[in-house]
Design a protein around this motif. Sequence first.
Motif, PDB file in Angstrom:
ATOM      1  N   THR A   1       0.737  -1.155   0.019  1.00  0.00           N
ATOM      2  CA  THR A   1       0.027  -0.053  -0.033  1.00  0.00           C
ATOM      3  C   THR A   1       0.909   1.135   0.024  1.00  0.00           C
ATOM      4  OG1 THR A   1      -0.099  -0.025   2.529  1.00  0.00           O
ATOM      5  CG2 THR A   1      -1.894  -1.061   1.388  1.00  0.00           C
ATOM      6  N   VAL A   2       0.247   2.316  -0.236  1.00  0.00           N
ATOM      7  CA  VAL A   2       0.946   3.565  -0.238  1.00  0.00           C
ATOM      8  C   VAL A   2       0.179   4.356   0.933  1.00  0.00           C
ATOM      9  CG1 VAL A   2       1.696   5.691  -1.644  1.00  0.00           C
ATOM     10  CG2 VAL A   2       1.579   3.530  -2.374  1.00  0.00           C
ATOM     11  N   GLN A   3       1.120   5.007   1.805  1.00  0.00           N
ATOM     12  CA  GLN A   3       0.516   6.263   2.756  1.00  0.00           C
ATOM     13  C   GLN A   3       0.980   7.514   2.474  1.00  0.00           C
ATOM     14  OE1 GLN A   3      -0.371   5.109   6.833  1.00  0.00           O
ATOM     15  NE2 GLN A   3      -0.621   3.033   6.261  1.00  0.00           N
TER      16      GLN A   3
ATOM     17  N   LEU B   1       5.304  13.415   1.675  1.00  0.00           N
ATOM     18  CA  LEU B   1       6.161  12.344   1.398  1.00  0.00           C
ATOM     19  C   LEU B   1       5.197  11.123   1.337  1.00  0.00           C
ATOM     20  CD1 LEU B   1       9.130  11.063   1.587  1.00  0.00           C
ATOM     21  CD2 LEU B   1       8.609  10.806   3.862  1.00  0.00           C
ATOM     22  N   ASP B   2       5.163  10.446   0.298  1.00  0.00           N
ATOM     23  CA  ASP B   2       4.307   9.322  -0.130  1.00  0.00           C
ATOM     24  C   ASP B   2       5.246   8.084   0.263  1.00  0.00           C
ATOM     25  OD1 ASP B   2       2.332  10.799  -0.944  1.00  0.00           O
ATOM     26  OD2 ASP B   2       2.957  10.888  -2.933  1.00  0.00           O
ATOM     27  N   ILE B   3       4.796   6.897   1.075  1.00  0.00           N
ATOM     28  CA  ILE B   3       5.734   5.808   1.445  1.00  0.00           C
ATOM     29  C   ILE B   3       4.774   4.756   0.967  1.00  0.00           C
ATOM     30  CG2 ILE B   3       6.755   4.713   3.129  1.00  0.00           C
ATOM     31  CD1 ILE B   3       6.530   7.456   4.862  1.00  0.00           C
ATOM     32  N   GLU B   4       5.594   3.954   0.280  1.00  0.00           N
ATOM     33  CA  GLU B   4       5.039   2.905  -0.395  1.00  0.00           C
ATOM     34  C   GLU B   4       5.832   1.382   0.197  1.00  0.00           C
ATOM     35  OE1 GLU B   4       4.491   0.816  -4.815  1.00  0.00           O
ATOM     36  OE2 GLU B   4       5.754   2.439  -4.669  1.00  0.00           O
ATOM     37  N   SER B   5       4.814   0.553   0.705  1.00  0.00           N
ATOM     38  CA  SER B   5       5.372  -0.640   1.326  1.00  0.00           C
ATOM     39  C   SER B   5       5.328  -1.815   0.323  1.00  0.00           C
ATOM     40  CB  SER B   5       4.567  -1.072   2.425  1.00  0.00           C
ATOM     41  OG  SER B   5       3.155  -1.286   2.090  1.00  0.00           O
TER      42      SER B   5
ATOM     43  N   VAL C   1       9.520   2.126  -0.093  1.00  0.00           N
ATOM     44  CA  VAL C   1      10.049   3.198  -1.087  1.00  0.00           C
ATOM     45  C   VAL C   1       9.443   4.569  -0.787  1.00  0.00           C
ATOM     46  CG1 VAL C   1      10.041   3.766  -3.560  1.00  0.00           C
ATOM     47  CG2 VAL C   1      10.034   1.401  -3.015  1.00  0.00           C
ATOM     48  N   PHE C   2      10.324   5.345  -0.792  1.00  0.00           N
ATOM     49  CA  PHE C   2      10.264   6.973  -0.512  1.00  0.00           C
ATOM     50  C   PHE C   2       9.868   7.771  -1.643  1.00  0.00           C
ATOM     51  CE2 PHE C   2      12.094   4.748   2.963  1.00  0.00           C
ATOM     52  CZ  PHE C   2      10.971   5.171   4.253  1.00  0.00           C
ATOM     53  N   HIS C   3       8.759   8.363  -1.807  1.00  0.00           N
ATOM     54  CA  HIS C   3       8.477   9.262  -3.199  1.00  0.00           C
ATOM     55  C   HIS C   3       8.404  10.564  -2.441  1.00  0.00           C
ATOM     56  CE1 HIS C   3       7.708   5.563  -5.574  1.00  0.00           C
ATOM     57  NE2 HIS C   3       7.094   5.144  -4.701  1.00  0.00           N
ATOM     58  N   HIS C   4       9.205  11.621  -3.168  1.00  0.00           N
ATOM     59  CA  HIS C   4       8.716  13.086  -2.716  1.00  0.00           C
ATOM     60  C   HIS C   4       9.298  13.843  -4.176  1.00  0.00           C
ATOM     61  CE1 HIS C   4       9.093  17.062  -0.823  1.00  0.00           C
ATOM     62  NE2 HIS C   4      10.505  17.030  -1.493  1.00  0.00           N
ATOM     63  N   GLU C   5       7.962  14.450  -4.290  1.00  0.00           N
ATOM     64  CA  GLU C   5       8.069  15.102  -5.636  1.00  0.00           C
ATOM     65  C   GLU C   5       8.552  14.269  -6.873  1.00  0.00           C
ATOM     66  OE1 GLU C   5      10.037  18.979  -5.101  1.00  0.00           O
ATOM     67  OE2 GLU C   5       8.301  19.654  -4.153  1.00  0.00           O
ATOM     68  N   ASP C   6       9.841  14.669  -7.575  1.00  0.00           N
ATOM     69  CA  ASP C   6      10.353  13.815  -8.486  1.00  0.00           C
ATOM     70  C   ASP C   6      11.313  12.529  -7.981  1.00  0.00           C
ATOM     71  OD1 ASP C   6      11.936  15.448  -8.564  1.00  0.00           O
ATOM     72  OD2 ASP C   6      12.615  15.776 -10.601  1.00  0.00           O
ATOM     73  N   LYS C   7      11.511  12.551  -6.825  1.00  0.00           N
ATOM     74  CA  LYS C   7      12.749  11.798  -6.227  1.00  0.00           C
ATOM     75  C   LYS C   7      12.052  10.458  -5.815  1.00  0.00           C
ATOM     76  CE  LYS C   7      16.074  14.892  -7.074  1.00  0.00           C
ATOM     77  NZ  LYS C   7      16.721  14.485  -8.383  1.00  0.00           N
ATOM     78  N   LYS C   8      12.790   9.306  -5.804  1.00  0.00           N
ATOM     79  CA  LYS C   8      12.625   8.042  -5.350  1.00  0.00           C
ATOM     80  C   LYS C   8      13.569   7.301  -4.840  1.00  0.00           C
ATOM     81  CE  LYS C   8      10.624   3.789  -7.449  1.00  0.00           C
ATOM     82  NZ  LYS C   8      10.189   2.965  -8.468  1.00  0.00           N
ATOM     83  N   LEU C   9      13.330   7.019  -3.357  1.00  0.00           N
ATOM     84  CA  LEU C   9      14.539   6.352  -2.542  1.00  0.00           C
ATOM     85  C   LEU C   9      13.873   5.061  -2.152  1.00  0.00           C
ATOM     86  CD1 LEU C   9      17.091   6.258  -0.581  1.00  0.00           C
ATOM     87  CD2 LEU C   9      15.715   7.804   0.706  1.00  0.00           C
ATOM     88  N   ALA C  10      14.583   3.814  -2.678  1.00  0.00           N
ATOM     89  CA  ALA C  10      14.253   2.476  -2.141  1.00  0.00           C
ATOM     90  C   ALA C  10      14.969   1.794  -1.066  1.00  0.00           C
ATOM     91  CB  ALA C  10      14.067   1.552  -3.448  1.00  0.00           C
TER      92      ALA C  10
END
Length: 264
Positions: A107-109, A114-118, A132-141
């Motif tokens: 899911t994504v919360q 900050l959007d956090i995807e599990s 996975v962390f989504h912030h604007e156009d950045k993605k951190l896994a």
Amino acid sequence: MTLRFSVLASGSTGNAFYVETEDQAFLVDAGLSGKQMEGLFASIDRELKNLTGILVTHEHSDHIKGLGVLARKYKLPIYANEKTWKAMDKLTGNIDTEQKFTFDMETVQSFGDLDIESFGVSHDAAEPMFYVFHHEDKKLALITDTGYVSDRMKGVIKNADAYVFESNHDVQMLRVGRYPWNIKRRILGDFGHVSNEDAAIAMSDVIGDRTKRIYLAHLSQDNNMKDLAKMSVTQTLEMKDMPVGEQFELLHTDPKVPTLLTEL
């Protein structure tokens, strides 16, 4: 607006990861003592009291050792899936009900900016998952503690700007090492940890044109070495025409010393 992060500690003795935006600040796992966690935060010039919350990946002690202490001392919201909450029940001590939040797998919360995807991984825990962390156009896994990296996992983490990626062991070191065979079999199995070579093979399938940094994480103190992990991963990636140090760089993590607070 920026996305910043630090691998506070990574390895079999304890794991903790920090990520922040202008508005949000999260800790993923608290696998060291409360006092050690406070020291790690001080070393990156941050304070635990300012956290939005703590995300839990699974109930193994090297991921939740300090969780109960920090939850009680700082009254922080804690996020985990239901099976992990049940598995942690007797391991963390009492955590107030109003601090307990459910974060379901796959899911994504959204927390402000900050959007956090599990997503689920393959490990011998109740229902292990990473983020996975989504912030604007950045993605951190963030992906460790998995026996293999499935196509489903690869789809979720593909083409991130940065990875914190498990590179747990050198297979030969593990095979000839001091561990009893049942432990070796667990580590080598589908519910254990990925080796340096298998990590690199998985990386070769997910590295994209935006990928700039890969942190080798959760190295075994007995069955791996920083330089060996980096060499093995580099060799495998370069065999697949992915030269390290050109588009992206490989970086170390440490069981006790945080990585620099890095901005994506």
